[in-house]
Write an enzyme that holds these catalytic residues in place. Structure first.
Site, PDB file in Angstrom:
ATOM      1  N   THR A  68    -112.936   5.603 -73.669  1.00 57.67           N
ATOM      2  CA  THR A  68    -111.770   5.381 -72.814  1.00 57.67           C
ATOM      3  C   THR A  68    -110.973   6.676 -72.799  1.00 57.67           C
ATOM      4  O   THR A  68    -110.332   7.027 -73.796  1.00 57.67           O
ATOM      5  CB  THR A  68    -110.888   4.235 -73.359  1.00 57.67           C
ATOM      6  OG1 THR A  68    -111.695   3.082 -73.531  1.00 57.67           O
ATOM      7  CG2 THR A  68    -109.753   3.925 -72.393  1.00 57.67           C
TER       8      THR A  68
ATOM      9  N   LYS B  59    -110.401   0.101 -65.990  1.00 60.14           N
ATOM     10  CA  LYS B  59    -110.123  -0.145 -67.411  1.00 60.14           C
ATOM     11  C   LYS B  59    -108.646   0.119 -67.725  1.00 60.14           C
ATOM     12  O   LYS B  59    -107.987  -0.660 -68.415  1.00 60.14           O
ATOM     13  CB  LYS B  59    -111.031   0.773 -68.242  1.00 60.14           C
ATOM     14  CG  LYS B  59    -110.671   0.927 -69.696  1.00 60.14           C
ATOM     15  CD  LYS B  59    -111.185  -0.201 -70.539  1.00 60.14           C
ATOM     16  CE  LYS B  59    -110.779  -0.009 -72.008  1.00 60.14           C
ATOM     17  NZ  LYS B  59    -111.073  -1.168 -72.814  1.00 60.14           N
TER      18      LYS B  59
ATOM     19  N   LYS C 231    -102.764   4.219 -77.134  1.00 61.63           N
ATOM     20  CA  LYS C 231    -103.533   5.318 -76.531  1.00 61.63           C
ATOM     21  C   LYS C 231    -103.893   4.974 -75.079  1.00 61.63           C
ATOM     22  O   LYS C 231    -103.702   5.774 -74.170  1.00 61.63           O
ATOM     23  CB  LYS C 231    -104.814   5.539 -77.351  1.00 61.63           C
ATOM     24  CG  LYS C 231    -105.765   6.555 -76.757  1.00 61.63           C
ATOM     25  CD  LYS C 231    -107.190   6.399 -77.282  1.00 61.63           C
ATOM     26  CE  LYS C 231    -108.177   6.505 -76.152  1.00 61.63           C
ATOM     27  NZ  LYS C 231    -109.568   6.360 -76.501  1.00 61.63           N
TER      28      LYS C 231
HETATM   29  P1  NAD Z   1    -114.063   5.704 -83.644  1.00 65.50           P
HETATM   30  O1  NAD Z   1    -113.012   6.704 -83.949  1.00 65.50           O
HETATM   31  O2  NAD Z   1    -114.305   4.595 -84.597  1.00 65.50           O
HETATM   32  O3  NAD Z   1    -115.464   6.440 -83.412  1.00 65.50           O
HETATM   33  C1  NAD Z   1    -115.618   7.656 -82.758  1.00 65.50           C
HETATM   34  C2  NAD Z   1    -116.805   8.389 -83.370  1.00 65.50           C
HETATM   35  O4  NAD Z   1    -116.963   9.637 -82.676  1.00 65.50           O
HETATM   36  C3  NAD Z   1    -116.601   8.728 -84.847  1.00 65.50           C
HETATM   37  O5  NAD Z   1    -117.731   8.326 -85.592  1.00 65.50           O
HETATM   38  C4  NAD Z   1    -116.438  10.239 -84.847  1.00 65.50           C
HETATM   39  O6  NAD Z   1    -116.916  10.864 -86.039  1.00 65.50           O
HETATM   40  C5  NAD Z   1    -117.260  10.626 -83.646  1.00 65.50           C
HETATM   41  N1  NAD Z   1    -116.924  11.935 -83.118  1.00 65.50           N
HETATM   42  C6  NAD Z   1    -115.702  12.483 -82.927  1.00 65.50           C
HETATM   43  N2  NAD Z   1    -115.815  13.719 -82.421  1.00 65.50           N
HETATM   44  C7  NAD Z   1    -117.136  13.965 -82.284  1.00 65.50           C
HETATM   45  C8  NAD Z   1    -117.885  15.090 -81.825  1.00 65.50           C
HETATM   46  N3  NAD Z   1    -117.280  16.195 -81.399  1.00 65.50           N
HETATM   47  N4  NAD Z   1    -119.218  15.002 -81.833  1.00 65.50           N
HETATM   48  C9  NAD Z   1    -119.854  13.884 -82.267  1.00 65.50           C
HETATM   49  N5  NAD Z   1    -119.194  12.794 -82.720  1.00 65.50           N
HETATM   50  C10 NAD Z   1    -117.854  12.837 -82.731  1.00 65.50           C
HETATM   51  O7  NAD Z   1    -113.692   5.126 -82.203  1.00 65.50           O
HETATM   52  P2  NAD Z   1    -114.147   3.732 -81.568  1.00 65.50           P
HETATM   53  O8  NAD Z   1    -113.234   2.651 -81.992  1.00 65.50           O
HETATM   54  O9  NAD Z   1    -115.612   3.586 -81.765  1.00 65.50           O
HETATM   55  O10 NAD Z   1    -113.828   3.997 -80.024  1.00 65.50           O
HETATM   56  C11 NAD Z   1    -114.612   4.864 -79.245  1.00 65.50           C
HETATM   57  C12 NAD Z   1    -114.109   4.813 -77.823  1.00 65.50           C
HETATM   58  O11 NAD Z   1    -114.227   3.480 -77.329  1.00 65.50           O
HETATM   59  C13 NAD Z   1    -112.644   5.213 -77.685  1.00 65.50           C
HETATM   60  O12 NAD Z   1    -112.457   5.969 -76.534  1.00 65.50           O
HETATM   61  C14 NAD Z   1    -111.931   3.880 -77.596  1.00 65.50           C
HETATM   62  O13 NAD Z   1    -110.712   3.949 -76.885  1.00 65.50           O
HETATM   63  C15 NAD Z   1    -112.951   3.030 -76.873  1.00 65.50           C
HETATM   64  N6  NAD Z   1    -112.840   1.597 -77.143  1.00 65.50           N
HETATM   65  C16 NAD Z   1    -112.636   1.161 -78.412  1.00 65.50           C
HETATM   66  C17 NAD Z   1    -112.533  -0.211 -78.656  1.00 65.50           C
HETATM   67  C18 NAD Z   1    -112.314  -0.740 -80.054  1.00 65.50           C
HETATM   68  O14 NAD Z   1    -111.988  -1.922 -80.192  1.00 65.50           O
HETATM   69  N7  NAD Z   1    -112.492   0.047 -81.098  1.00 65.50           N
HETATM   70  C19 NAD Z   1    -112.646  -1.121 -77.591  1.00 65.50           C
HETATM   71  C20 NAD Z   1    -112.888  -0.637 -76.304  1.00 65.50           C
HETATM   72  C21 NAD Z   1    -112.983   0.739 -76.092  1.00 65.50           C
END
Ligand code: NAD
Length: 341
Positions: free
Chosen positions: A139, A215, A290
């Site tokens: 997102t 979204k 966010k």
């Molecule tokens: P998170 O922080 O748990 O996971 C993100 C992952 O990306 C981490 O493992 C991190 O180490 C990795 N990462 C960061 N920078 C990186 C790079 N340069 N190269 C490779 N890996 C890298 O986040 P999340 O909760 O999994 O959310 C991910 C996305 O999905 C976000 O944009 C969030 O807004 C969206 N989202 C999350 C949810 C939720 O409930 N958690 C729901 C819908 C959408």
């Protein structure tokens, strides 16, 4: 016998012929064309999504995963030893896989990862490699997404689709996510087939960027409904109404919304809700904030007038800064307002 997947066909004919895959194919003795998939970002959402993807792919296909958190990739390989490789960096993923899914936290992470993948613009240099398909499920703001899409398209290295999702970690684990995609019409079937390995519904909202616009509009509404529900419940309870009776009345009346019906912020009203367990789990207040910030930014860029967005953002900033609320489900707004628990 190959595992049957009704949705894996989009990649069957697109396998790149790197040395390692060629030898692997000879070693396996398989006559079928194997596909190589990439997945970057094994966080709370990405990890279970990649797990579901791996489970649904044909067994001879390879999934190349990458994350800056090496613990995550190590754990993933341990838990999914068959058909999984770890890449050292994003570029390696782009070089080896033809369909690449990214699930990253913030716009700058997406920008950085795609820059590594697309620079130098030589992914197709060996003449046998086909255009990449990039699916970004993060997102982020539509402007960053468009910049990344333009970089992929203008360099001729691949097609880029925005595919943000809803359903949270629970949906990611269960494979029941909903994806909202922004994609050129000719990509929709192929992308839908891929995303259905990680979710239940795929909604095509228009050209690239449309998924994120959908979204963010939804999450803007959710953020406001959440505050309004907390205020209305607090108000009614302070006036002396029974919390369950009030919620039941609202939920058969015009005030009904997801926060009032499913994620009611008052402890004891909806069994199993985050409010019933001290606001643990659920949709984190930082994530809600966010998404609200991204919606406000995108609205401003499009000259859209919003009256409620800024005060709501200020409230979520304050909730996040409150030690009794930080890190909890966003319905904790009710606690921040001094609601009776
Ligand atoms: P998170 O922080 O748990 O996971 C993100 C992952 O990306 C981490 O493992 C991190 O180490 C990795 N990462 C960061 N920078 C990186 C790079 N340069 N190269 C490779 N890996 C890298 O986040 P999340 O909760 O999994 O959310 C991910 C996305 O999905 C976000 O944009 C969030 O807004 C969206 N989202 C999350 C949810 C939720 O409930 N958690 C729901 C819908 C959408």
């Amino acid at each position: 016998m190959r595992a049957v997947s009704a949705v894996a066909s989009p990649l069957r004919r697109l396998t790149p012929l790197t040395t390692r895959q060629t030898s692997r194919r000879c070693f396996s003795g398989s006559q079928s064309v194997q596909a190589v998939w990439g997945f970057i970002g094994l966080g709370r959402m990405g990890y279970p999504m990649a797990k579901n993807l791996r489970a649904k792919l044909p067994i001879d296909d390879t999934l190349i995963v990458q994350d800056v958190n090496l613990e995550a990739t190590k754990k993933f390989l341990q838990e999914n030893p068959d058909g999984v490789r770890i890449a050292d960096n994003a570029r390696e993923v782009a070089e080896k896989a033809e369909a690449i899914i990214t699930v990253l936290p913030e716009p700058h992470h997406v920008r950085g990862v795609y820059k590594s993948m697309l620079q130098p613009p030589t992914l197709l240099k060996n003449g046998t490699a086909k255009e990449r398909l990039f699916i970004d499920c993060s997102t982020i703001d539509p402007t960053t997404s468009r910049e990344v899409a333009n970089a992929a398209h203008s360099s001729g290295q691949g097609k880029f689709v925005d595919a943000p999702m809803s359903g949270g970690v629970v949906g990611a684990r269960a494979g029941t996510l909903t994806f909202m995609i922004g994609a050129a019409p000719e990509l929709v079937d192929r992308v839908t087939g891929i995303l259905q390995m990680m979710g239940r519904r795929v909604l095509h909202l228009g050209e690239q960027g449309a998924g994120l616009h959908g979204k963010l509009a939804n999450n803007y509404l959710l953020a406001l409904n959440n505050i309004a529900t907390a205020e209305a419940m607090n108000m009614g309870i302070k006036w002396g109404l029974d919390p369950k009776a009030l919620a039941n009345m609202i939920n058969i009346s015009t005030g009904k919304c997801w926060p009032s019906e499913i994620n009611n912020p008052v402890p004891g009203v909806v069994e199993g809700s985050p409010a019933c367990r001290g606001y643990e789990g659920g949709f984190g207040v930082a994530l809600a904030n966010k998404d609200l910030g991204l919606a406000l930014k995108a609205a401003k860029e499009a000259n859209v007038k919003l009256r409620l967005g800024e005060p709501a953002k200020q409230l979520y900033d304050d909730v996040e800064a409150d030690t009794q609320c930080k890190g909890r489900d966003f319905s904790v707004v009710y606690r921040y307002l001094g609601g009776k628990e």
